[in-house]
Scaffold this motif. Structure first.
Motif, PDB file in Angstrom:
ATOM      1  N   SER A 265       1.237   4.020  -3.048  1.00 13.66           N
ATOM      2  CA  SER A 265       0.942   5.445  -2.886  1.00 13.66           C
ATOM      3  C   SER A 265       2.173   6.292  -3.228  1.00 13.66           C
ATOM      4  O   SER A 265       2.041   7.382  -3.794  1.00 13.66           O
ATOM      5  CB  SER A 265       0.410   5.742  -1.478  1.00 13.66           C
ATOM      6  OG  SER A 265       1.459   5.846  -0.560  1.00 13.66           O
TER       7      SER A 265
ATOM      8  N   ALA B 227       2.251   6.417  -6.961  1.00 14.36           N
ATOM      9  CA  ALA B 227       1.196   7.303  -7.469  1.00 14.36           C
ATOM     10  C   ALA B 227       1.587   8.771  -7.305  1.00 14.36           C
ATOM     11  O   ALA B 227       1.352   9.599  -8.186  1.00 14.36           O
ATOM     12  CB  ALA B 227      -0.133   7.029  -6.719  1.00 14.36           C
ATOM     13  N   ARG B 228       2.234   9.072  -6.147  1.00 17.72           N
ATOM     14  CA  ARG B 228       2.684  10.439  -5.909  1.00 17.72           C
ATOM     15  C   ARG B 228       3.710  10.861  -6.957  1.00 17.72           C
ATOM     16  O   ARG B 228       3.669  11.981  -7.468  1.00 17.72           O
ATOM     17  CB  ARG B 228       3.317  10.515  -4.509  1.00 17.72           C
ATOM     18  CG  ARG B 228       2.634  11.539  -3.614  1.00 17.72           C
ATOM     19  CD  ARG B 228       3.275  11.727  -2.245  1.00 17.72           C
ATOM     20  NE  ARG B 228       4.343  10.854  -1.871  1.00 17.72           N
ATOM     21  CZ  ARG B 228       4.212   9.809  -1.038  1.00 17.72           C
ATOM     22  NH1 ARG B 228       3.020   9.496  -0.566  1.00 17.72           N
ATOM     23  NH2 ARG B 228       5.238   9.066  -0.707  1.00 17.72           N
TER      24      ARG B 228
ATOM     25  N   ALA C 170       0.842  -1.209   0.000  1.00 17.01           N
ATOM     26  CA  ALA C 170       0.000   0.000   0.000  1.00 17.01           C
ATOM     27  C   ALA C 170       0.875   1.255   0.000  1.00 17.01           C
ATOM     28  O   ALA C 170       0.626   2.202  -0.760  1.00 17.01           O
ATOM     29  CB  ALA C 170      -0.938  -0.015   1.203  1.00 17.01           C
ATOM     30  N   SER C 171       1.923   1.268   0.842  1.00 22.74           N
ATOM     31  CA  SER C 171       2.756   2.477   0.901  1.00 22.74           C
ATOM     32  C   SER C 171       3.570   2.620  -0.383  1.00 22.74           C
ATOM     33  O   SER C 171       3.794   3.731  -0.868  1.00 22.74           O
ATOM     34  CB  SER C 171       3.659   2.461   2.140  1.00 22.74           C
ATOM     35  OG  SER C 171       4.572   1.393   2.071  1.00 22.74           O
TER      36      SER C 171
END
Ligand SMILES: [Zn+2]
Length: 211
Positions: A201, A204-205, A197-198
């Motif tokens: 993200s 995605a950032r 998950a991290s």
């Protein structure tokens, strides 16, 4: 909570400490990596004798202490270990997981050691003043690939119907014995989900920043 449970958790705690040294690099890129490697290679000299001393005192799967009617003969690290299980169910689960890891040993080994070598090479290159990959990206690759590997193995063993004898473990068996395989697999699933998950993200950032 028994003395053996606490000792097992204490010995297992060296694994997150090593990961913190490799990923968080509290002492800078070079020294953190050297210290992490020293702890990683030194760990077995405490953990393996501890497993040998308590091999028949706890269930390999759930780490419960007695009664332990089942015996598991496992080839690992150039010798044959006799470990125990609290019953047929946990003996069978331990065998199925070890069978999966043995059959998939090339993929599991690559999924752990390739990102580890890349992570350490990146840190040493940076320490030498010749960086070739940003540490943040390298750490994300490490977390994503290792998470997919260990979380994948933690569920893939369910597809193994029956253990294949002799049981063999191509990786350090004591790392599975410290908490019991069952709880270790929950660590793999929970940490794996968190890292995926991290990592997603962070990726995605990065894409959003680039766009
Ligand atoms: Zn058990």
């Amino acid at each position: 909570v028994t003395r053996l449970v606490l000792q097992g958790i204490g010995l297992f705690a060296f694994i997150p400490i090593v990961l913190w040294l490799y990923l968080g690099r509290p002492l800078g890129p070079g020294l953190s990596a050297v210290l992490g490697l020293a702890v990683m290679f030194g760990h077995r000299f405490a953990a393996s004798p501890w497993m040998a001393r308590h091999a028949l005192a706890r269930c390999l799967w759930c780490a419960r202490e007695a009664p332990l009617p089942e015996r598991l003969e496992i080839r690992a690290g150039g010798r044959t270990w006799i470990l125990a299980a609290c019953g047929a169910e946990h003996g069978a689960r331990s065998g199925r997981f070890l069978t999966l890891v043995w059959r998939a040993r090339a993929a599991v080994g690559a999924g752990i050691f390739v990102p580890l070598v890349l992570l350490l090479a990146g840190s040493f290159a940076e320490a030498a003043g010749r960086p070739f990959i940003p540490h943040a990206a390298n750490a994300t690759i490490f977390r994503m690939v290792v998470a997919l590997t260990v979380a994948g193995a933690s569920v893939a063993y369910l597809a193994v119907r029956e253990a294949e004898r002799p049981l063999r473990c191509p990786f350090p068996l004591h790392n599975l014995f410290l908490l019991g395989i069952g709880r270790t697999l929950w660590v793999f699933r929970i940490v794996g989900a968190w890292w995926l998950a991290s990592g997603a993200s962070a990726a995605a950032r990065r894409i959003a920043e680039g766009a």
